[in-house]
Enzyme design. Sequence first.
Site, mmCIF file in Angstrom:
data_model
loop_
_atom_site.group_PDB
_atom_site.id
_atom_site.type_symbol
_atom_site.label_atom_id
_atom_site.label_comp_id
_atom_site.label_asym_id
_atom_site.label_seq_id
_atom_site.Cartn_x
_atom_site.Cartn_y
_atom_site.Cartn_z
ATOM 1 N NE ARG A 22 -2.188 -0.622 3.782
ATOM 2 C CZ ARG A 22 -2.116 -1.756 4.445
ATOM 3 N NH1 ARG A 22 -2.747 -2.817 3.967
ATOM 4 N NH2 ARG A 22 -1.429 -1.862 5.571
ATOM 5 N NE ARG A 82 6.527 -6.011 23.453
ATOM 6 C CZ ARG A 82 5.470 -5.228 23.399
ATOM 7 N NH1 ARG A 82 4.407 -5.485 24.150
ATOM 8 N NH2 ARG A 82 5.450 -4.189 22.592
ATOM 9 C CB CYS A 117 4.358 2.138 25.450
ATOM 10 S SG CYS A 117 2.622 1.660 25.314
ATOM 11 C CD GLN A 144 -1.646 2.246 28.863
ATOM 12 O OE1 GLN A 144 -1.834 1.404 29.712
ATOM 13 N NE2 GLN A 144 -1.356 1.934 27.606
ATOM 14 C CB SER A 147 -0.124 8.827 20.279
ATOM 15 O OG SER A 147 0.565 8.831 21.512
ATOM 16 N N GLY A 148 -0.890 5.916 21.793
ATOM 17 C CA GLY A 148 -0.491 4.536 22.086
ATOM 18 C C GLY A 148 -1.327 3.518 21.334
ATOM 19 N NE ARG A 217 -5.864 3.864 24.611
ATOM 20 C CZ ARG A 217 -4.684 3.272 24.378
ATOM 21 N NH1 ARG A 217 -3.545 3.875 24.663
ATOM 22 N NH2 ARG A 217 -4.636 2.060 23.857
ATOM 23 C CG HIS A 224 1.363 5.788 27.984
ATOM 24 N ND1 HIS A 224 0.495 6.389 27.093
ATOM 25 C CD2 HIS A 224 1.647 4.570 27.460
ATOM 26 C CE1 HIS A 224 0.273 5.560 26.074
ATOM 27 N NE2 HIS A 224 0.965 4.457 26.267
ATOM 28 C CG ASN A 293 2.633 7.164 24.138
ATOM 29 O OD1 ASN A 293 2.502 8.336 24.501
ATOM 30 N ND2 ASN A 293 2.039 6.694 23.060
#
Length: 316
Positions: A22, A82, A117, A144, A147-148, A217, A224, A293
Site C-alpha cells: 500500500r 516478547r 510502552c 494512557q 497515540s499509544g 485510556r 502515558h 509513549n
Amino acid sequence: MLRLLAERELPVARIAPLASSRAADRTVPYAGAELAVRAVSQAALAEADLVLASAGGAVSREWLPFAAEQGAVCVDNTSAFRMDDDVPLVVPEVNADRLDGIELGGGPGAIVANPNCSTIQLVVALEPLRRAFGLERVVVSTYQSVSGAGRAALERFRAATAAGDDAPALPGVPAFDVLPAIGEPERDGHTTEEWKMIRETPKILGADVPVDATCVRVPVVTGHAEAVLVETREPVTVADAERVLRAAPGVRLHADAGPTPRALAGSREVHVGRLRPARTGRHGLHLWVVADNLLKGAAWNAVQIVEALVARSVPA
Ligand SMILES: NC(=O)c1ccc[n+]([C@@H]2O[C@H](COP(=O)([O-])OP(=O)(O)OC[C@H]3O[C@@H](n4cnc5c(N)ncnc54)[C@H](OP(=O)(O)O)[C@@H]3O)[C@@H](O)[C@H]2O)c1
C-alpha cells in the site's frame, strides 16, 4: 525511529524503509533526504544487518524469523516475541547485559524485543528502587494516551474532540471521557494490556516481582502517566527513594508538583514525582511516573537498543 537514527549519527551505510505494498510508492524523510519506500520482501531482509520492526505482531511473526535466520539482528516493537524464553526483552537502563553476545554484521541473527510502552517507563523507575530496597509487590494504574493505540485511533480521537462534547460518544474513543480498559479481555477480568505489564515487568527486572495493573485510556494525545504503589522488602523513606531515583539512569525526579504528559511530550526520560509513603502494607511508596509513549515507550528505547548493539559490535 528514522529521525532518531539520523540524529544519533550511527554508522549506517544504507537504510531501507520497508512497508506493505500500500505504501510502496511513498517516500520518507531521513537525514535531509527523501528515501523511497519499498514493499517488504525476503530479498530486502536478506541484505540487512539490522531490522527495526513496528508494523504489528502479525507482520513481525511473518517476516522476522526469516530475517534473523539470514543473519540480521531484529529489534521488534511488537508483542509477538516478547515472552519467548530465547528473546531478550530489553530496556537499556535496566538490562542491557541481555544483549551481550549479540553482534551486528556477520554474527548469527537474533530477535530482540522492545517491551510494551507502559512497562518500559514503569521498569526504569522500579529498577533503582529494587536494587536499593528490594520489591515485595507493585500495583500500577495507568493513564494512557491515544497515540499509544496507533495512528488510526488518533485520527478518530481528533475528529471526535473537534465535534464537541455534545456529539454522541464513539465506542473506544476517549473524547471527553476515560475508558477503563485497554486491549481485549484475557484472564481473571484483566485485559491483554494489563497482562503485558504483569508478565513483562518481572522478565525485564530479572526478578520474581508480583505486579497487578489496571490500564486506562485518557483523552491525552501523547504521554502515558502511571500511579504506582511499590511495596519494598526493606524499610524505605521518601528521602532515601529520592536520593536513589536522582542518581538513576534515564530518570528525572520532580520535587514539587507532579509531571504531566502534555508538558513532557518530546522528552526521552522517565519523569517521577509525587513520592509519598504508602499508608498500607509494611514498607512502601506511591510514585507518579510519566513518559512519552512514542519515544521512551517505543522509538527511543528501540534506538537505545541499537546503540547498545553498535557499542558491542564496532571496535572503539
Ligand atoms: N504507539 C505506541 O505508543 C506503541 C508503543 C510501543 C509499541 N507499539 C507497537 O508498535 C506496533 C505499531 O504500532 P503503531 O502505534 O505505530 O501503529 P500504527 O500507527 O497503526 O502503524 C502501523 C504501521 O504498520 C504499517 N503496516 C501495516 N500492515 C503492514 C504490512 N503488512 N507490512 C508492512 N507494514 C504494514 C502501517 O502502514 P499503513 O498505514 O500503510 O497500513 C503503519 O505504518 C504495534 O505492534 C504496537 O503494539 C506501539
